[in-house]
Design an enzyme around this catalytic site. Sequence first.
Site, PDB file in Angstrom:
ATOM      1  N   ALA A   1       3.546  49.413  42.904  1.00  0.00           N
ATOM      2  CA  ALA A   1       3.991  48.433  43.902  1.00  0.00           C
ATOM      3  C   ALA A   1       4.906  49.189  44.866  1.00  0.00           C
ATOM      4  O   ALA A   1       6.111  49.300  44.646  1.00  0.00           O
ATOM      5  CB  ALA A   1       4.738  47.298  43.223  1.00  0.00           C
TER       6      ALA A   1
ATOM      7  N   GLY B   1      13.908  47.271  46.392  1.00  0.00           N
ATOM      8  CA  GLY B   1      12.910  47.510  45.342  1.00  0.00           C
ATOM      9  C   GLY B   1      12.076  46.272  45.126  1.00  0.00           C
ATOM     10  O   GLY B   1      12.066  45.367  45.961  1.00  0.00           O
ATOM     11  N   ASN B   2      11.371  46.204  44.022  1.00  0.00           N
ATOM     12  CA  ASN B   2      10.608  44.997  43.683  1.00  0.00           C
ATOM     13  C   ASN B   2      10.564  44.849  42.167  1.00  0.00           C
ATOM     14  O   ASN B   2      11.083  45.694  41.440  1.00  0.00           O
ATOM     15  CB  ASN B   2       9.208  45.041  44.306  1.00  0.00           C
ATOM     16  CG  ASN B   2       8.440  46.264  43.841  1.00  0.00           C
ATOM     17  OD1 ASN B   2       8.129  46.406  42.666  1.00  0.00           O
ATOM     18  ND2 ASN B   2       8.156  47.187  44.769  1.00  0.00           N
ATOM     19  N   PHE B   3       9.951  43.782  41.693  1.00  0.00           N
ATOM     20  CA  PHE B   3      10.028  43.436  40.263  1.00  0.00           C
ATOM     21  C   PHE B   3       8.971  44.125  39.391  1.00  0.00           C
ATOM     22  O   PHE B   3       8.829  43.803  38.228  1.00  0.00           O
ATOM     23  CB  PHE B   3       9.901  41.921  40.083  1.00  0.00           C
ATOM     24  CG  PHE B   3      11.054  41.158  40.679  1.00  0.00           C
ATOM     25  CD1 PHE B   3      12.332  41.305  40.172  1.00  0.00           C
ATOM     26  CD2 PHE B   3      10.862  40.314  41.756  1.00  0.00           C
ATOM     27  CE1 PHE B   3      13.401  40.620  40.708  1.00  0.00           C
ATOM     28  CE2 PHE B   3      11.928  39.621  42.313  1.00  0.00           C
ATOM     29  CZ  PHE B   3      13.204  39.773  41.787  1.00  0.00           C
TER      30      PHE B   3
END
Length: 396
Positions: free
Chosen positions: A274, A206-208
């Site tokens: 994102a 995943g990402n932030f």
Amino acid sequence: MTGKRILLGITGGIAAYKIAYLIRILKSKGADVKCVMTPASSDFISPLVVSTLSENPVAIEFWNKGSGEWNNHVELALWADLFLIAPATANTISKMASGACDNLLLATYFSLKCKTIIAPAMDLDMYQHPTLLRNLHQLIADGVQVIPATSGKLASGLEGQGRMEEPERIADYLNEAIYSNIISERKLLITAGPTYEKIDPVRYIGNFSSGKMGFELAEKALLMGYQVTLISGPVNLELVHPLLKRIDVLSARDLMDCVEENWSSQDVGIFAAAVADYRPIEMASQKIKKKSADFELKLIRNPDVLEWAAKNKKKGQYVMGFALETNNSSEYALSKLNDKNLDAIVMNSMENEGTTFQSDWNKITILNRDGTSEYFDKKPKSQVALDILNFIEKVC
Ligand code: CTP
């Protein structure tokens, strides 16, 4: 707001206590404030506080029994440049939608010529009730603007969406409403948040991304009258509004499926998600156990949702992408604008400290297809959302 005449309607909800702060803010911005209260609201905030802070008498009943004078709702209504009802209870919203006129505040609403904005406040289940949503729909169709309730702790002790927006933010909305007359009825698709690509049943790539930028865009667009389809990856954000269709997804492929299903009916697309560019080539059906000292994960490219939308753009549709970069921002953003054949791209850079992922702030530059660009200062994401939407209104 100097010299602007704001008529403030207060109805009987616990959030009425915050109105003292709101009046203070509006007065400090130079606005002239008069207040009309429902009788029930005086259980939550004293009319003495309201009249002292607004520096004007408060109107509650049609007839002031003490003086023998009557409060002229028509005069009040014609005086106002803008009517705000905050907090707006489910009861008052229902009466406004149906035409019931059994108190001075409602009689004032029905006599108005200026714009009306409401800031609902109620418990979370009331806020999601189909009847309430139907009434809000009706009010929006009647030209009323709705400041969505926010999420957090509620007077009932429960947590969820239903809190009246904070006074500072309401004041920002009013400022916008006074100085901008943009009311769009277009359909807007927004992608927001991260995507999660499953490795096994308990792990993911995943990402932030917090999704805040996409949700701020949705919130402001709703206020401007857009019909919004918000497709969001996993986030901790809530937004309910009668003009909102929200679809929650997990992975890039889920996002792609939803965009494919919804894109053709939209006027504008803002792709703020994102999206993970890669996913594991296959997801393990059981939790992967540690065995050797190193571990290789084979990845495969995900579909590019934004590229697909731009490729499948019909005449009249407008596509805006986002580019988050760590270095060489302008160069990379420009190549994304051209390679993906976008109408515009919002560039933001990790080099600007305290902006981008998880932050409430952002600093953007919008690069336009015609080679021009517009720079903006570092601002709260709520303001950045307005800048982006105003930009779109200007160019298409
Ligand atoms: N995007 C998308 N689908 C993807 C990847 C990106 O829709 N699979 C969109 C994002 O929502 C954003 C824009 O493309 O609007 C740019 O995303 P970004 O991750 O910055 O760029 P990429 O095109 O993925 O390029 P790179 O990762 O190489 O910087």
